[in-house]
Scaffold this motif. Structure first.
Motif, PDB file in Angstrom:
ATOM      1  N   ALA A 173       0.842  -1.188   0.000  1.00 13.76           N
ATOM      2  CA  ALA A 173       0.000   0.000   0.000  1.00 13.76           C
ATOM      3  C   ALA A 173       0.875   1.236   0.000  1.00 13.76           C
ATOM      4  O   ALA A 173       1.989   1.215   0.516  1.00 13.76           O
ATOM      5  N   VAL A 174       0.379   2.274  -0.588  1.00 13.36           N
ATOM      6  CA  VAL A 174       1.056   3.566  -0.572  1.00 13.36           C
ATOM      7  C   VAL A 174       0.169   4.515   0.205  1.00 13.36           C
ATOM      8  O   VAL A 174      -0.992   4.718  -0.161  1.00 13.36           O
ATOM      9  N   PRO A 175       0.673   5.074   1.320  1.00 14.50           N
ATOM     10  CA  PRO A 175      -0.171   5.963   2.112  1.00 14.50           C
ATOM     11  C   PRO A 175      -0.562   7.220   1.339  1.00 14.50           C
ATOM     12  O   PRO A 175       0.247   7.792   0.612  1.00 14.50           O
ATOM     13  N   THR A 227       4.771  16.780   8.634  1.00 13.08           N
ATOM     14  CA  THR A 227       5.947  16.032   8.207  1.00 13.08           C
ATOM     15  C   THR A 227       5.508  14.712   7.575  1.00 13.08           C
ATOM     16  O   THR A 227       4.721  13.970   8.162  1.00 13.08           O
ATOM     17  N   ILE A 228       6.050  14.429   6.383  1.00 14.31           N
ATOM     18  CA  ILE A 228       5.768  13.177   5.684  1.00 14.31           C
ATOM     19  C   ILE A 228       7.068  12.369   5.646  1.00 14.31           C
ATOM     20  O   ILE A 228       8.103  12.859   5.197  1.00 14.31           O
ATOM     21  N   ASP A 229       7.003  11.144   6.145  1.00 14.00           N
ATOM     22  CA  ASP A 229       8.167  10.255   6.169  1.00 14.00           C
ATOM     23  C   ASP A 229       7.652   8.829   6.016  1.00 14.00           C
ATOM     24  O   ASP A 229       7.350   8.166   7.000  1.00 14.00           O
ATOM     25  N   ASN A 230       7.482   8.388   4.775  1.00 11.56           N
ATOM     26  CA  ASN A 230       6.877   7.090   4.485  1.00 11.56           C
ATOM     27  C   ASN A 230       5.479   7.013   5.104  1.00 11.56           C
ATOM     28  O   ASN A 230       5.076   6.011   5.655  1.00 11.56           O
ATOM     29  N   GLY A 231       4.766   8.097   5.036  1.00 11.17           N
ATOM     30  CA  GLY A 231       3.458   8.260   5.648  1.00 11.17           C
ATOM     31  C   GLY A 231       3.472   9.534   6.477  1.00 11.17           C
ATOM     32  O   GLY A 231       4.480  10.244   6.533  1.00 11.17           O
ATOM     33  N   ILE A 232       2.360   9.814   7.113  1.00  9.68           N
ATOM     34  CA  ILE A 232       2.298  10.983   7.995  1.00  9.68           C
ATOM     35  C   ILE A 232       3.090  10.646   9.256  1.00  9.68           C
ATOM     36  O   ILE A 232       2.763   9.694   9.958  1.00  9.68           O
ATOM     37  N   ASP A 282      -3.110   3.232   8.440  1.00  8.16           N
ATOM     38  CA  ASP A 282      -2.083   2.892   7.460  1.00  8.16           C
ATOM     39  C   ASP A 282      -1.424   4.101   6.823  1.00  8.16           C
ATOM     40  O   ASP A 282      -0.411   3.961   6.153  1.00  8.16           O
ATOM     41  N   CYS A 283      -1.978   5.289   7.022  1.00  8.95           N
ATOM     42  CA  CYS A 283      -1.395   6.497   6.437  1.00  8.95           C
ATOM     43  C   CYS A 283      -0.217   7.009   7.251  1.00  8.95           C
ATOM     44  O   CYS A 283       0.467   7.940   6.835  1.00  8.95           O
ATOM     45  N   CYS A 284       0.051   6.410   8.411  1.00  2.61           N
ATOM     46  CA  CYS A 284       1.059   6.950   9.340  1.00  2.61           C
ATOM     47  C   CYS A 284       2.357   6.151   9.334  1.00  2.61           C
ATOM     48  O   CYS A 284       2.382   4.969   9.040  1.00  2.61           O
ATOM     49  N   SER A 285       3.412   6.840   9.717  1.00  2.00           N
ATOM     50  CA  SER A 285       4.651   6.171  10.105  1.00  2.00           C
ATOM     51  C   SER A 285       4.920   6.591  11.540  1.00  2.00           C
ATOM     52  O   SER A 285       4.777   7.765  11.865  1.00  2.00           O
ATOM     53  N   PHE A 286       5.238   5.624  12.373  1.00  2.00           N
ATOM     54  CA  PHE A 286       5.397   5.937  13.784  1.00  2.00           C
ATOM     55  C   PHE A 286       6.494   5.060  14.373  1.00  2.00           C
ATOM     56  O   PHE A 286       6.832   4.007  13.840  1.00  2.00           O
TER      57      PHE A 286
END
Length: 102
Positions: A55-57, A68-73, A91-95
Motif C-alpha cells: 500500500a502507498v499511504p 511532516t511526511i516520512d513514508n506516511g504521515i 495505514d497512512c502513518c509512520s510511527f
C-alpha cells in the motif's frame, strides 16, 4: 524497508520461499490446493496462498497542511503529528516502534 527485510529474513529462516516481483498470470483454487501460474509459465502448487500487494499511504492533504511526511504521515508514539493539535492513525502513518528501537 527495514521491517520488510526483517520479516523476509525470519520467514526464509523457517524455510519459506518468497517470490517477490513476479507477475501472476492465473490463480486457481480447487479446495484442495492452490495452483499459481506465474508470467512465463512456471506453476506453483500450495496448500495456501498468502498474497500481499502493499500500500502507498495517501498523504497529500497532510502535506498541504504542512505536516511532516516520512513514508506516511509522521507521528509520535501518541499519534501526534508535527502540529500538536492534529493526530493521525492508521495505514497512512509512520510511527516509532519500540521493538525496532523507535
Amino acid at each position: 524497508a527495514e521491517i520488510a527485510a526483517a520479516i523476509h529474513a525470519a520467514h526464509e529462516a523457517e524455510g519459506v520461499i518468497i517470490l517477490a516481483g513476479q507477475g501472476i498470470e492465473a490463480i486457481a483454487d480447487d479446495g484442495k490446493e492452490v495452483r499459481i501460474t506465474l508470467t512465463g509459465g512456471r506453476q506453483i502448487a500450495a496448500d495456501l496462498a498468502v498474497i500481499g500487494i502493499g500500500a502507498v499511504p495517501v498523504t497529500g492533504l497532510a502535506a498541504e497542511a504542512g505536516l511532516t511526511i516520512d513514508n506516511g504521515i509522521a507521528v509520535d508514539a501518541e499519534l501526534r503529528t508535527a502540529d500538536p493539535d492534529i493526530f493521525a492513525a492508521g495505514d497512512c502513518c509512520s510511527f516509532p516502534l519500540a521493538v525496532y528501537g523507535g
